[in-house]
Design an enzyme around this catalytic site. Structure first.
Site, PDB file in Angstrom:
ATOM      1  N   HIS A   1      26.527 -78.001  63.408  1.00  0.00           N
ATOM      2  CA  HIS A   1      26.048 -78.840  62.302  1.00  0.00           C
ATOM      3  C   HIS A   1      24.713 -79.470  62.690  1.00  0.00           C
ATOM      4  O   HIS A   1      24.477 -79.798  63.856  1.00  0.00           O
ATOM      5  CB  HIS A   1      27.074 -79.940  61.995  1.00  0.00           C
ATOM      6  CG  HIS A   1      26.690 -80.807  60.839  1.00  0.00           C
ATOM      7  ND1 HIS A   1      26.738 -80.370  59.531  1.00  0.00           N
ATOM      8  CD2 HIS A   1      26.229 -82.082  60.798  1.00  0.00           C
ATOM      9  CE1 HIS A   1      26.328 -81.349  58.739  1.00  0.00           C
ATOM     10  NE2 HIS A   1      26.016 -82.392  59.486  1.00  0.00           N
TER      11      HIS A   1
ATOM     12  N   CYS B   1      23.508 -77.417  55.824  1.00  0.00           N
ATOM     13  CA  CYS B   1      22.966 -78.458  56.697  1.00  0.00           C
ATOM     14  C   CYS B   1      21.650 -78.045  57.355  1.00  0.00           C
ATOM     15  O   CYS B   1      20.746 -78.873  57.528  1.00  0.00           O
ATOM     16  CB  CYS B   1      23.971 -78.869  57.757  1.00  0.00           C
ATOM     17  SG  CYS B   1      24.511 -77.529  58.848  1.00  0.00           S
TER      18      CYS B   1
END
Length: 470
Positions: A296, A33
């Site tokens: 994230h 990510c």
């Protein structure tokens, strides 16, 4: 996700979107990510994508470890592939090989998206610029997209009313890091000074205020001396990295920080002085935001042609809305921490690559033990409530992925004490490395302390009132 990508194809073919938008793969355990966010930012920045497409020659260290080649291949798939979700495998592998000796950006490990973004630019620099052409860690190559479009050529100098001045410290910055806590505290301390008309100027002025370093004057005057920063060039992208004190800050803290943001900045508000006439005139508009939540990263970017904000979360691509307020609401609801802000000059011109390499030159692998550029060294200073930089935490000039801490300020005590300091304008043709912005002290060099209280009891909707709609 799939309906939007299918709709995106139709919009692109109709001309309503300036660039194809695709998702990037992030399977369980890959932890891609941070890299996906950095790549999406670079792909959707017109000023980078269009100029990078015109670059062909470079110093190649081998297909498996060449970041330049991996970026080229991935961008080609963005443009020509019919796949809606692309794997960033080649680029991830290349980064893991290049930074293997430092145990950074290794396969399966999570890293910082802002650091990844900055190190990608530095690696591109190393592929197109010979080390011998970079003097004193200063890249002036006209064909270097990293420093010509993103590099801020800065000079810092400390001045005092008693006549003490430091030696000017020149350095280049690709990302300007600030503390979220310091910005919020400064805004609260100066809230009464900002009117409704100052919405667009506020954020840049806050950055300038919290970025000033301060220290005791080495003479007997006992004054607090603030460093002043001069911008020498006119980059087309201003990248602002945000340091947070916690990975899970209170929602009130996120709201406080969001309240400091502006969708447009001017460089004369962000720095103490701006010497380039183009930089004085240019307006920089918020075009991309990388956010963090729950280990994230995801990205928002504004597509000018479609006049809408889009959200890209790995493979998931969705429309947020036409207004900046829509992004703010999504950030608050999701507890997203803005981590990297990119402001773009929409009037940017194309680069001249006549001085750059025209062919691919095979060279030995550049895998070294030198450290990857990291913002961790500056977090201790930038996360302080005052936003002041200690002498050991001044910004670091960087070259080819190496971070080198500059020498500490050397105080010049030969300047006689004068009643009124003045600013010394550069002469025509003055060299960037020899220009001394402050020859005499300034009266207004002292920085003031601010409160560190970040508690905010206001309602979320109340905090969003007055935000610009674009």
């Amino acid at each position: 996700m799939i309906p939007w990508l299918k709709k995106n194809k139709a919009l692109y073919k109709s001309g309503r979107l300036s660039v194809k938008t695709k998702g990037l793969e992030n399977q369980p355990g890959q932890n891609n990510c941070f890299l996906n966010s950095a790549v999406q930012v670079l792909w959707h920045l017109d000023v980078f994508r269009t100029n990078f497409a015109r670059m062909t020659g470079h110093n190649c260290v081998g297909e498996s470890s060449c970041i330049f080649c991996a970026m080229k291949h991935l961008f080609a798939r963005f443009k020509y592939s019919d796949q809606e979700i692309l794997p960033p495998t080649d680029l991830r592998v290349a980064m893991s090989i290049i930074y293997q000796a430092q145990n950074r950006f290794q396969l399966g490990l999570m890293e910082d998206a802002a650091e990844c973004f900055e190190n990608l630019l530095l690696r591109i620099h190393s592929h197109v610029v010979e080390e011998s052409t970079s003097e004193d860690n200063m890249c002036s190559a006209k064909h270097c997209i990293s420093h010509q479009k993103f590099g801020m050529m800065l000079i810092e100098q400390g001045v005092c009313e008693c006549g003490e001045t430091s030696e000017p410290l020149p350095f280049i910055q690709l990302v300007h890091y600030v503390s979220a806590t310091a910005l919020c505290a400064k805004l609260k301390a100066r809230r009464k000074y900002y009117r409704a008309a100052d919405k667009e100027e506020k954020f840049a002025r806050l950055i300038r205020s919290v970025s000033r370093g301060s220290r005791k004057c080495p003479s007997n005057c006992g004054s607090e001396i603030a460093t002043r920063t001069s911008l020498m060039n006119a980059p087309d992208v201003i990248s602002i990295g945000v340091n947070w004190d916690s990975e899970e800050p209170a929602i009130e803290h996120i709201i406080d920080f969001i309240h400091t943001l502006s969708t447009m900045i001017k460089l004369q508000d962000m720095f103490d002085s701006v010497l380039d006439k183009n930089a004085q005139r240019n307006e920089y508009h918020l075009s991309a935001v990388v956010c963090y939540y729950g280990k994230h990263y995801s990205t928002f970017f504004f597509n000018r042609k479609a006049n809408r904000w889009l959200s890209i979360d790995d493979a998931a691509v969705s429309e947020v809305g036409k207004h900046w307020r829509d992004v703010l609401i999504k950030c608050i609801k999701g507890h997203y921490q803005p981590l990297l802000l990119l402001y773009t000059n929409y009037a940017a011109e194309s680069m001249n690559f006549s001085s750059g390499p025209t062919s691919i030159k095979k060279i030995a692998s550049s895998v070294t033990s030198s450290p990857a550029l990291s913002r961790r060294d500056s977090e201790a200073a930038s996360s302080s409530s005052s936003g002041s930089l200690s002498p050991a935490h001044v910004p670091m000039p960087v070259q080819n992925g190496n971070s080198t801490r500059p020498k500490k300020f050397q105080w010049n005590t030969s300047v006689p004490s004068r009643g009124t300091g003045h600013y010394k304008e550069p002469k025509a043709g003055t060299s960037f490395l020899t220009y001394k912005p402050y020859e005499n002290p300034s009266k207004n060099s002292n920085s003031f302390k601010v409160s560190t209280n970040t508690n905010n009891s206001n309602d979320i909707n109340e905090n969003l009132r007055g935000f610009p709609t674009l």
